[in-house]
Design a protein around this motif. Structure first.
Motif, PDB file in Angstrom:
ATOM      1  N   LEU A  93       0.866  -1.161   0.165  1.00 24.39           N
ATOM      2  CA  LEU A  93       0.226  -0.141   0.024  1.00 24.39           C
ATOM      3  C   LEU A  93       0.849   1.075   0.031  1.00 24.39           C
ATOM      4  CD1 LEU A  93      -2.920   1.359   0.201  1.00 24.39           C
ATOM      5  CD2 LEU A  93      -2.706   1.271   2.877  1.00 24.39           C
ATOM      6  N   ASP A  94       1.926   1.101   0.714  1.00 24.46           N
ATOM      7  CA  ASP A  94       2.906   2.349   0.702  1.00 24.46           C
ATOM      8  C   ASP A  94       3.501   2.695  -0.766  1.00 24.46           C
ATOM      9  OD1 ASP A  94       4.486   4.249   2.351  1.00 24.46           O
ATOM     10  OD2 ASP A  94       6.258   3.108   1.575  1.00 24.46           O
ATOM     11  N   LYS A  95       3.315   1.969  -1.486  1.00 22.51           N
ATOM     12  CA  LYS A  95       4.001   2.204  -2.858  1.00 22.51           C
ATOM     13  C   LYS A  95       2.551   2.681  -4.037  1.00 22.51           C
ATOM     14  CE  LYS A  95       7.382  -1.308  -2.800  1.00 22.51           C
ATOM     15  NZ  LYS A  95       7.785  -2.810  -3.186  1.00 22.51           N
ATOM     16  N   GLN A  96       1.500   2.709  -3.333  1.00 17.75           N
ATOM     17  CA  GLN A  96       0.232   2.984  -4.322  1.00 17.75           C
ATOM     18  C   GLN A  96      -0.445   4.374  -3.801  1.00 17.75           C
ATOM     19  OE1 GLN A  96      -2.858  -0.021  -4.116  1.00 17.75           O
ATOM     20  NE2 GLN A  96      -1.275  -1.618  -3.707  1.00 17.75           N
ATOM     21  N   VAL A  97       0.056   4.968  -2.371  1.00 13.27           N
ATOM     22  CA  VAL A  97      -0.575   6.181  -2.066  1.00 13.27           C
ATOM     23  C   VAL A  97       0.290   7.108  -1.998  1.00 13.27           C
ATOM     24  CG1 VAL A  97      -2.530   4.763  -0.818  1.00 13.27           C
ATOM     25  CG2 VAL A  97      -0.309   5.241   0.200  1.00 13.27           C
ATOM     26  N   LYS A  98       0.009   8.283  -1.912  1.00 17.89           N
ATOM     27  CA  LYS A  98       1.087   9.424  -1.830  1.00 17.89           C
ATOM     28  C   LYS A  98       1.851   9.435  -0.348  1.00 17.89           C
ATOM     29  CE  LYS A  98      -2.165  12.452  -4.661  1.00 17.89           C
ATOM     30  NZ  LYS A  98      -2.902  13.476  -4.765  1.00 17.89           N
ATOM     31  N   GLN A  99       1.179   9.069   0.603  1.00 14.79           N
ATOM     32  CA  GLN A  99       1.729   9.202   1.740  1.00 14.79           C
ATOM     33  C   GLN A  99       2.574   8.065   2.196  1.00 14.79           C
ATOM     34  OE1 GLN A  99      -1.870   8.519   1.830  1.00 14.79           O
ATOM     35  NE2 GLN A  99      -2.305  10.536   1.293  1.00 14.79           N
ATOM     36  N   HIS A 100       3.529   8.243   3.156  1.00 14.77           N
ATOM     37  CA  HIS A 100       4.548   7.175   3.435  1.00 14.77           C
ATOM     38  C   HIS A 100       3.794   6.346   4.669  1.00 14.77           C
ATOM     39  CE1 HIS A 100       7.859   4.854   4.706  1.00 14.77           C
ATOM     40  NE2 HIS A 100       7.963   5.454   6.037  1.00 14.77           N
ATOM     41  N   ILE A 101       3.757   5.197   4.725  1.00 16.18           N
ATOM     42  CA  ILE A 101       2.737   4.547   5.778  1.00 16.18           C
ATOM     43  C   ILE A 101       3.675   3.378   6.481  1.00 16.18           C
ATOM     44  CG2 ILE A 101       0.921   3.116   5.961  1.00 16.18           C
ATOM     45  CD1 ILE A 101      -0.277   4.229   3.665  1.00 16.18           C
ATOM     46  N   GLU A 102       3.831   3.480   7.620  1.00 17.47           N
ATOM     47  CA  GLU A 102       4.587   2.492   8.421  1.00 17.47           C
ATOM     48  C   GLU A 102       3.837   1.742   9.465  1.00 17.47           C
ATOM     49  OE1 GLU A 102       7.858   4.453   9.650  1.00 17.47           O
ATOM     50  OE2 GLU A 102       6.990   5.650  11.275  1.00 17.47           O
ATOM     51  N   VAL A 103       4.050   0.579   9.786  1.00 18.93           N
ATOM     52  CA  VAL A 103       3.296  -0.055  11.045  1.00 18.93           C
ATOM     53  C   VAL A 103       3.799   0.411  12.264  1.00 18.93           C
ATOM     54  CG1 VAL A 103       2.797  -2.255  12.078  1.00 18.93           C
ATOM     55  CG2 VAL A 103       2.773  -2.139   9.509  1.00 18.93           C
ATOM     56  N   ASP A 104       2.751   0.841  13.085  1.00 23.07           N
ATOM     57  CA  ASP A 104       3.223   1.276  14.454  1.00 23.07           C
ATOM     58  C   ASP A 104       3.097   0.131  15.648  1.00 23.07           C
ATOM     59  OD1 ASP A 104       3.834   3.090  16.561  1.00 23.07           O
ATOM     60  OD2 ASP A 104       1.851   3.141  16.882  1.00 23.07           O
ATOM     61  N   ALA A 105       1.950  -0.674  15.417  1.00 28.57           N
ATOM     62  CA  ALA A 105       1.858  -1.741  16.256  1.00 28.57           C
ATOM     63  C   ALA A 105       0.623  -2.584  15.871  1.00 28.57           C
ATOM     64  CB  ALA A 105       1.345  -1.035  17.758  1.00 28.57           C
ATOM     65  N   VAL A 106       0.768  -3.825  15.931  1.00 32.01           N
ATOM     66  CA  VAL A 106       0.104  -4.913  15.747  1.00 32.01           C
ATOM     67  C   VAL A 106      -0.465  -5.697  16.866  1.00 32.01           C
ATOM     68  CG1 VAL A 106      -0.638  -6.920  14.037  1.00 32.01           C
ATOM     69  CG2 VAL A 106       0.655  -5.135  13.211  1.00 32.01           C
ATOM     70  N   THR A 107      -1.442  -5.971  17.159  1.00 32.18           N
ATOM     71  CA  THR A 107      -1.942  -7.001  18.227  1.00 32.18           C
ATOM     72  C   THR A 107      -3.239  -7.814  18.001  1.00 32.18           C
ATOM     73  OG1 THR A 107      -3.104  -5.128  19.335  1.00 32.18           O
ATOM     74  CG2 THR A 107      -1.079  -5.453  20.002  1.00 32.18           C
ATOM     75  N   LYS A 108      -3.406  -8.879  18.450  1.00 34.66           N
ATOM     76  CA  LYS A 108      -4.550  -9.696  18.391  1.00 34.66           C
ATOM     77  C   LYS A 108      -5.278  -9.775  19.702  1.00 34.66           C
ATOM     78  CE  LYS A 108      -6.288 -14.209  16.858  1.00 34.66           C
ATOM     79  NZ  LYS A 108      -6.817 -14.523  18.323  1.00 34.66           N
ATOM     80  N   VAL A 109      -6.455  -9.576  19.729  1.00 33.52           N
ATOM     81  CA  VAL A 109      -7.053  -9.817  21.034  1.00 33.52           C
ATOM     82  C   VAL A 109      -8.491 -10.425  20.607  1.00 33.52           C
ATOM     83  CG1 VAL A 109      -8.036  -8.656  23.206  1.00 33.52           C
ATOM     84  CG2 VAL A 109      -6.187  -7.678  21.995  1.00 33.52           C
ATOM     85  N   GLY A 110      -8.529 -11.851  20.989  1.00 33.80           N
ATOM     86  CA  GLY A 110      -9.589 -12.567  20.625  1.00 33.80           C
ATOM     87  C   GLY A 110      -9.873 -12.678  19.283  1.00 33.80           C
ATOM     88  N   ARG A 111     -11.112 -12.312  18.985  1.00 33.36           N
ATOM     89  CA  ARG A 111     -11.204 -12.269  17.445  1.00 33.36           C
ATOM     90  C   ARG A 111     -11.055 -10.924  16.763  1.00 33.36           C
ATOM     91  NH1 ARG A 111     -17.354 -13.503  18.663  1.00 33.36           N
ATOM     92  NH2 ARG A 111     -16.283 -14.781  20.000  1.00 33.36           N
ATOM     93  N   GLU A 112     -10.319 -10.148  17.437  1.00 29.65           N
ATOM     94  CA  GLU A 112      -9.952  -8.577  16.734  1.00 29.65           C
ATOM     95  C   GLU A 112      -8.584  -8.568  16.475  1.00 29.65           C
ATOM     96  OE1 GLU A 112     -13.396  -5.918  18.966  1.00 29.65           O
ATOM     97  OE2 GLU A 112     -11.346  -5.623  19.254  1.00 29.65           O
ATOM     98  N   LEU A 113      -8.244  -8.229  15.340  1.00 25.22           N
ATOM     99  CA  LEU A 113      -6.931  -7.676  15.017  1.00 25.22           C
ATOM    100  C   LEU A 113      -6.813  -6.176  14.892  1.00 25.22           C
ATOM    101  CD1 LEU A 113      -4.116  -8.556  13.718  1.00 25.22           C
ATOM    102  CD2 LEU A 113      -5.096  -8.331  11.600  1.00 25.22           C
ATOM    103  N   ARG A 114      -5.969  -5.464  15.813  1.00 27.19           N
ATOM    104  CA  ARG A 114      -5.712  -4.184  15.910  1.00 27.19           C
ATOM    105  C   ARG A 114      -4.483  -3.684  15.425  1.00 27.19           C
ATOM    106  NH1 ARG A 114      -7.766  -3.970  22.296  1.00 27.19           N
ATOM    107  NH2 ARG A 114     -10.012  -4.802  22.116  1.00 27.19           N
TER     108      ARG A 114
END
Length: 297
Positions: free
Chosen positions: A233-254
């Motif tokens: 996605l970072d290569k498709q949009v104008k902005q620079h995007i980076e992952v800050d945090a990824v967590t999984k809580v139960g059935r949720e992916l945050r």
């Protein structure tokens, strides 16, 4: 989680509870009659599985109800809490059964009617195997932490039943040999061997649920998918995007992302476009996505 998936989850849990109740009664009654530690353990395990499945069913229903007042961030955390309870209770049962088996081994063993026990074990193998297969197939179409916990429970019960059956067949064979006097040690030895093997499954359940409750990083498979899609996605949009945090809580992916832009102003439309694209990309994961975009300076 959508309404249909929630309904399917409820049906699977009810199916699991009904089947567990049958095995619980059968195991406790027959195990007591023939004096087998292993069969009693199987009955106790099925009884606890029934109680834990009913708990999962109640929590599954409760998670679907509105929760903004008491749970401003949602009720997803209840799922790993239930799994932690399941893992802890099963771990306690296995540990106590191991203690009882060691005690029996050093106090003369236990005499068991191997023929009746073998028949019961064979019936259990078929029933538990079917439950494991049925729920595992359902979990491929719709999945949640609660369903996965049920799969693990029935997997343990199936393997336990296989070990019980093979053990009692061996014990019956020993009674027909010159080593008949050693047949009384077959039951506690089976329990000891199974305990060492089965401790791993509830320990893994407990460890995984604690990681989720502490909001630690999820499995590398999930992280790899998120990193790959964000990089694309970072290569498709104008902005620079980076992952800050990824967590999984139960059935949720945050997923929390930092969005950098060279422009002094960042259009809301661009942010929404980024959110929509990434949501579509991550929909391949069987989890409810909670995406948070942070505007980084």
């Amino acid at each position: 989680m959508c309404a249909q998936t929630s309904l399917n989850e409820k049906r699977v849990l009810i199916f699991s509870a009904l089947l567990a109740s049958g095995f619980a009664v059968g195991g406790l009654v027959l195990g007591t009659l023939v004096g087998s530690l292993v069969i009693v353990f199987d009955g106790v395990y099925s009884s606890v599985s029934l109680v834990l499945t009913l708990l999962s069913l109640a929590v599954s229903k409760y998670i679907q109800s509105p929760s903004r007042h008491h749970f401003p961030f949602g009720k997803a955390v209840l799922e790993p809490v239930v799994i932690a309870v399941k893992g802890s209770v099963i771990l306690i049962i296995v540990s106590y059964s191991l203690y009882s088996a060691v005690l029996a081994l050093f106090t003369g063993g236990r005499e068991v009617d191997a023929s009746i026990a073998s028949l019961f074990g064979a019936i259990n193998v078929v029933g538990c195997g079917y439950a494991w297969w049925h729920i595992a197939m359902k979990s491929k179409r719709f999945s949640s932490g609660l369903i996965q916990a049920e799969v693990k429970q029935w997997q343990m019960d199936t393997l336990l039943s296989v070990a019980v059956t093979l053990g009692f067949v061996l014990a019956w064979a020993i009674t027909l040999s010159p080593f008949e006097s050693y047949a009384v040690y077959a039951d506690p030895m089976m329990m000891i061997l199974m305990s060492f093997y089965f401790i791993k499954v509830p320990a893994d359940m407990l460890r995984g649920s604690i990681r989720e409750m502490l909001m630690m990083a999820p499995s590398t498979d999930i992280l790899d998918v998120v990193d790959r899609e964000v990089d694309a996605l970072d290569k498709q949009v104008k902005q620079h995007i980076e992952v800050d945090a990824v967590t999984k809580v139960g059935r949720e992916l945050r997923v929390s992302l930092n969005v950098h832009s060279d422009d002094k102003q960042l259009a809301i439309a661009d942010i929404e476009k980024t959110r929509r694209i990434l949501s579509d990309k991550l929909s391949k994961l069987p989890l409810d996505l909670r995406l948070n975009l942070n505007i980084a300076t």
